[in-house]
Design a protein around this motif. Structure first.
Motif, PDB file in Angstrom:
ATOM      1  N   GLY A  13       0.866  -1.053  -0.015  1.00 27.48           N
ATOM      2  CA  GLY A  13       0.043   0.061   0.018  1.00 27.48           C
ATOM      3  C   GLY A  13       0.928   1.271   0.103  1.00 27.48           C
ATOM      4  N   ASN A  14       1.913   1.186   0.731  1.00 22.32           N
ATOM      5  CA  ASN A  14       2.854   2.277   0.833  1.00 22.32           C
ATOM      6  C   ASN A  14       3.475   2.417  -0.711  1.00 22.32           C
ATOM      7  OD1 ASN A  14       2.669   3.151   3.417  1.00 22.32           O
ATOM      8  ND2 ASN A  14       4.778   2.439   4.117  1.00 22.32           N
ATOM      9  N   ARG A  15       3.209   1.638  -1.407  1.00 22.29           N
ATOM     10  CA  ARG A  15       3.803   1.936  -2.860  1.00 22.29           C
ATOM     11  C   ARG A  15       2.783   1.990  -3.774  1.00 22.29           C
ATOM     12  NH1 ARG A  15       9.512   1.908  -4.692  1.00 22.29           N
ATOM     13  NH2 ARG A  15      10.716   0.857  -2.733  1.00 22.29           N
ATOM     14  N   GLY A  16       1.684   2.348  -3.092  1.00 18.62           N
ATOM     15  CA  GLY A  16       0.421   2.603  -4.136  1.00 18.62           C
ATOM     16  C   GLY A  16      -0.264   1.685  -4.774  1.00 18.62           C
ATOM     17  N   GLN A  17      -0.023   0.407  -4.231  1.00 16.35           N
ATOM     18  CA  GLN A  17      -0.552  -0.700  -4.798  1.00 16.35           C
ATOM     19  C   GLN A  17      -1.628  -1.344  -4.117  1.00 16.35           C
ATOM     20  OE1 GLN A  17       3.124  -3.057  -4.578  1.00 16.35           O
ATOM     21  NE2 GLN A  17       2.876  -3.624  -6.648  1.00 16.35           N
ATOM     22  N   SER A  18      -2.850  -1.580  -4.591  1.00 11.83           N
ATOM     23  CA  SER A  18      -4.065  -1.945  -3.795  1.00 11.83           C
ATOM     24  C   SER A  18      -3.884  -3.553  -3.387  1.00 11.83           C
ATOM     25  CB  SER A  18      -5.213  -2.084  -4.808  1.00 11.83           C
ATOM     26  OG  SER A  18      -5.360  -2.952  -5.835  1.00 11.83           O
ATOM     27  N   LYS A  19      -4.713  -3.831  -2.148  1.00 10.41           N
ATOM     28  CA  LYS A  19      -4.670  -4.875  -1.570  1.00 10.41           C
ATOM     29  C   LYS A  19      -4.910  -6.362  -2.624  1.00 10.41           C
ATOM     30  CE  LYS A  19      -6.436  -7.401   2.550  1.00 10.41           C
ATOM     31  NZ  LYS A  19      -7.394  -7.219   3.694  1.00 10.41           N
ATOM     32  N   LYS A  20      -5.846  -5.817  -3.374  1.00 16.34           N
ATOM     33  CA  LYS A  20      -6.643  -6.803  -4.490  1.00 16.34           C
ATOM     34  C   LYS A  20      -5.535  -6.960  -5.436  1.00 16.34           C
ATOM     35  CE  LYS A  20     -10.378  -7.537  -7.539  1.00 16.34           C
ATOM     36  NZ  LYS A  20     -11.785  -7.035  -8.227  1.00 16.34           N
ATOM     37  N   ALA A  21      -4.771  -6.062  -6.034  1.00 10.16           N
ATOM     38  CA  ALA A  21      -3.886  -6.163  -7.096  1.00 10.16           C
ATOM     39  C   ALA A  21      -2.577  -6.910  -6.527  1.00 10.16           C
ATOM     40  CB  ALA A  21      -3.471  -4.663  -7.441  1.00 10.16           C
ATOM     41  N   VAL A  22      -2.323  -6.879  -5.259  1.00 10.12           N
ATOM     42  CA  VAL A  22      -1.157  -7.737  -4.997  1.00 10.12           C
ATOM     43  C   VAL A  22      -1.347  -9.156  -4.306  1.00 10.12           C
ATOM     44  CG1 VAL A  22       0.193  -5.594  -4.651  1.00 10.12           C
ATOM     45  CG2 VAL A  22      -1.091  -6.609  -2.720  1.00 10.12           C
ATOM     46  N   THR A  23      -2.473  -9.459  -4.199  1.00 11.18           N
ATOM     47  CA  THR A  23      -2.889 -10.813  -3.644  1.00 11.18           C
ATOM     48  C   THR A  23      -2.176 -11.925  -4.311  1.00 11.18           C
ATOM     49  OG1 THR A  23      -5.264 -10.122  -3.017  1.00 11.18           O
ATOM     50  CG2 THR A  23      -4.862 -12.341  -3.141  1.00 11.18           C
ATOM     51  N   ASN A  24      -2.188 -12.185  -5.241  1.00 14.20           N
ATOM     52  CA  ASN A  24      -1.526 -13.304  -6.232  1.00 14.20           C
ATOM     53  C   ASN A  24       0.233 -13.070  -5.875  1.00 14.20           C
ATOM     54  OD1 ASN A  24      -3.931 -14.334  -7.072  1.00 14.20           O
ATOM     55  ND2 ASN A  24      -3.747 -13.327  -8.912  1.00 14.20           N
ATOM     56  N   ARG A  25       0.623 -11.858  -5.782  1.00 10.73           N
ATOM     57  CA  ARG A  25       1.896 -11.685  -5.643  1.00 10.73           C
ATOM     58  C   ARG A  25       2.268 -11.941  -4.255  1.00 10.73           C
ATOM     59  NH1 ARG A  25       7.146 -11.857  -7.664  1.00 10.73           N
ATOM     60  NH2 ARG A  25       8.406 -10.086  -7.088  1.00 10.73           N
ATOM     61  N   ILE A  26       1.433 -11.635  -3.188  1.00 11.30           N
ATOM     62  CA  ILE A  26       1.911 -11.974  -1.881  1.00 11.30           C
ATOM     63  C   ILE A  26       1.959 -13.719  -1.626  1.00 11.30           C
ATOM     64  CG2 ILE A  26       0.824 -12.090   0.329  1.00 11.30           C
ATOM     65  CD1 ILE A  26       0.386  -8.976   0.069  1.00 11.30           C
ATOM     66  N   GLU A  27       1.029 -14.156  -2.297  1.00  7.62           N
ATOM     67  CA  GLU A  27       0.757 -15.603  -2.225  1.00  7.62           C
ATOM     68  C   GLU A  27       2.213 -16.377  -2.706  1.00  7.62           C
ATOM     69  OE1 GLU A  27      -1.248 -17.999  -0.951  1.00  7.62           O
ATOM     70  OE2 GLU A  27      -2.292 -16.046  -0.133  1.00  7.62           O
ATOM     71  N   SER A  28       2.511 -15.976  -4.027  1.00 11.89           N
ATOM     72  CA  SER A  28       3.891 -16.185  -4.540  1.00 11.89           C
ATOM     73  C   SER A  28       4.950 -16.119  -3.701  1.00 11.89           C
ATOM     74  CB  SER A  28       4.002 -15.582  -5.890  1.00 11.89           C
ATOM     75  OG  SER A  28       5.208 -16.101  -6.523  1.00 11.89           O
ATOM     76  N   LEU A  29       5.211 -14.877  -3.063  1.00 13.39           N
ATOM     77  CA  LEU A  29       6.357 -14.601  -2.044  1.00 13.39           C
ATOM     78  C   LEU A  29       6.364 -15.572  -0.878  1.00 13.39           C
ATOM     79  CD1 LEU A  29       6.403 -10.619  -2.686  1.00 13.39           C
ATOM     80  CD2 LEU A  29       8.146 -12.445  -3.306  1.00 13.39           C
ATOM     81  N   LEU A  30       4.885 -15.529  -0.398  1.00 13.00           N
ATOM     82  CA  LEU A  30       4.933 -16.292   0.834  1.00 13.00           C
ATOM     83  C   LEU A  30       5.446 -17.791   0.654  1.00 13.00           C
ATOM     84  CD1 LEU A  30       1.627 -15.257   2.425  1.00 13.00           C
ATOM     85  CD2 LEU A  30       3.737 -15.080   3.168  1.00 13.00           C
ATOM     86  N   ASN A  31       5.300 -18.513  -0.422  1.00 11.06           N
ATOM     87  CA  ASN A  31       5.686 -19.706  -1.066  1.00 11.06           C
ATOM     88  C   ASN A  31       7.029 -19.712  -1.219  1.00 11.06           C
ATOM     89  OD1 ASN A  31       2.970 -21.156  -0.527  1.00 11.06           O
ATOM     90  ND2 ASN A  31       2.420 -20.162  -2.685  1.00 11.06           N
ATOM     91  N   THR A  32       7.698 -18.657  -1.813  1.00 14.69           N
ATOM     92  CA  THR A  32       9.012 -18.711  -2.306  1.00 14.69           C
ATOM     93  C   THR A  32      10.025 -18.695  -1.158  1.00 14.69           C
ATOM     94  OG1 THR A  32       8.717 -17.473  -4.357  1.00 14.69           O
ATOM     95  CG2 THR A  32      10.756 -17.369  -3.402  1.00 14.69           C
ATOM     96  N   PHE A  33       9.343 -17.822  -0.296  1.00 16.62           N
ATOM     97  CA  PHE A  33       9.866 -17.356   0.963  1.00 16.62           C
ATOM     98  C   PHE A  33       9.959 -18.694   2.188  1.00 16.62           C
ATOM     99  CE2 PHE A  33      11.107 -13.826  -1.139  1.00 16.62           C
ATOM    100  CZ  PHE A  33      12.300 -13.309  -0.959  1.00 16.62           C
ATOM    101  N   ARG A  34       9.060 -19.795   1.931  1.00 16.22           N
ATOM    102  CA  ARG A  34       8.692 -20.619   2.877  1.00 16.22           C
ATOM    103  C   ARG A  34       8.157 -20.147   4.123  1.00 16.22           C
ATOM    104  NH1 ARG A  34      12.338 -21.271  -1.236  1.00 16.22           N
ATOM    105  NH2 ARG A  34      13.572 -23.484  -1.008  1.00 16.22           N
TER     106      ARG A  34
END
Length: 332
Positions: free
Chosen positions: A110-131
């Motif tokens: 959000g600080n970078r101007g990205q909406s919660k909806k827009a980053v949902t898939n990206r967050i899921e990917s990062l959570l998995n990548t970083f275990r």
């Protein structure tokens, strides 16, 4: 290779507190970093490395010189330039400890101007990548140091910047977590094609992850070279020579005079010489000294050398193998 960061004739001085002495922290440093590279920025304590990092991140203003990030001058257009770089700085609070793992990712997006909806898939990917998936609802202050560090890097990744600067990414981590972080960083470079700058005292990280290293000492850049080339060059120079009889005192003095890095070992079954040759041809100079007393040579073995040893030798003795600034010119 297209340049993403260009550091040109950077200089930074400080006035020593309660004294009139001027300290030059960074003295005419220039280098380039290409898109998709992973580069180690190294230096002993007080070398000027941290000052250089802070100037790249826009936290300090140089006295002289220019830094451009993706072609944008970070002094004249600071905010615009810093949109292309994110950083995880050692010793700084990079996360909000009273938020959960997922909440931190959402907040900084959000600080970078990205909406919660827009980053949902990206967050899921990062959570998995970083275990971190099984810890997504855990408060950050309850996480281990390793998990906090992985999350801080994930937050930096979430910004989708061209450059990520990591200051001591494995500091304080156990061996297993440090190895995991190194593996993740290599995966990130391969998959994301982003540029990563790593500042670290952990030479295993530099050797296993970085393609190139820039070493700063006493405010000046002393090396800008590929890691694999440094490993090859220094490995070729390091030898152990096992002798059939001890050296005479005159021979020891001759070797000490001819070679700057030399260790004579007599507490083994056979006396040995550990020696570094300025070039392969210098082996004949050593043989001439041994020949003076007809000292038999039983074996010659090339030594394996790690990057930590190379770093210490470069800082102590310098680096004189060819033009060490040539790597930067290839990026132009």
């Amino acid at each position: 290779m297209e340049t993403i960061i260009n550091v040109s004739h950077l200089k930074k001085t400080y006035m020593k507190r309660k004294q009139k002495e001027v300290i030059t922290a960074v003295d005419d440093i220039s280098f380039q970093i290409g898109k998709g590279e992973i580069v180690g920025l190294l230096g002993p304590n007080g070398a000027g490395k941290t000052t250089t990092i802070k100037m790249i991140c826009g936290l300090l203003k140089p006295d002289q010189g220019v830094i451009t990030i993706n072609g944008i001058n970070n002094a004249k257009h600071r905010l615009k330039a810093l949109q292309h770089i994110s950083a995880v700085l050692e010793g700084n609070r990079n996360l909000y400890w009273r938020l959960t793992v997922r909440e931190n990712l959402e907040y900084f997006a959000g600080n970078r101007g990205q909406s919660k909806k827009a980053v949902t898939n990206r967050i899921e990917s990062l959570l998995n990548t970083f275990r971190l998936k099984d810890k997504e609802h855990e408060l950050v202050n309850r996480l281990s140091r390793g998990m906090q560090q992985k999350l801080a890097i994930a937050v930096a990744m979430l910004a989708n910047t061209d450059v990520i600067l990591l200051d001591e990414p494995t500091l304080g981590l156990d061996v297993e977590t440090s190895y995991e972080v190194r593996t993740i960083l290599k995966e990130i470079v391969e998959k994301e094609q982003c540029t990563i700058i790593i500042s670290s005292h952990d030479m295993d990280v530099i050797q296993s992850v970085c393609e190139r290293t820039i070493i700063i000492n006493n405010g000046k850049m002393i090396t800008n070279e590929r890691v694999d080339r440094l490993l090859t060059l220094f490995e070729v120079r390091a030898y152990t020579v096992t002798l059939g009889q001890p050296l005479t005192e005159a021979q020891q003095m001759a070797i000490e005079s001819a070679f700057s890095s030399y260790d004579y070992i007599t507490n083994q079954i056979k006396p040995m010489i550990n020696i570094e040759l300025p070039s392969p041809e210098h082996i004949y100079q050593l043989f001439d000294i041994l020949k003076q007393e007809q000292t038999p040579v039983e074996s010659i073995d090339r030594n394996t050398i790690n990057f930590e040893e190379i770093f210490m030798k470069i800082v102590k003795e310098g680096y004189n193998h060819g033009n060490h600034t040539s790597v930067s010119s290839e990026l132009a």
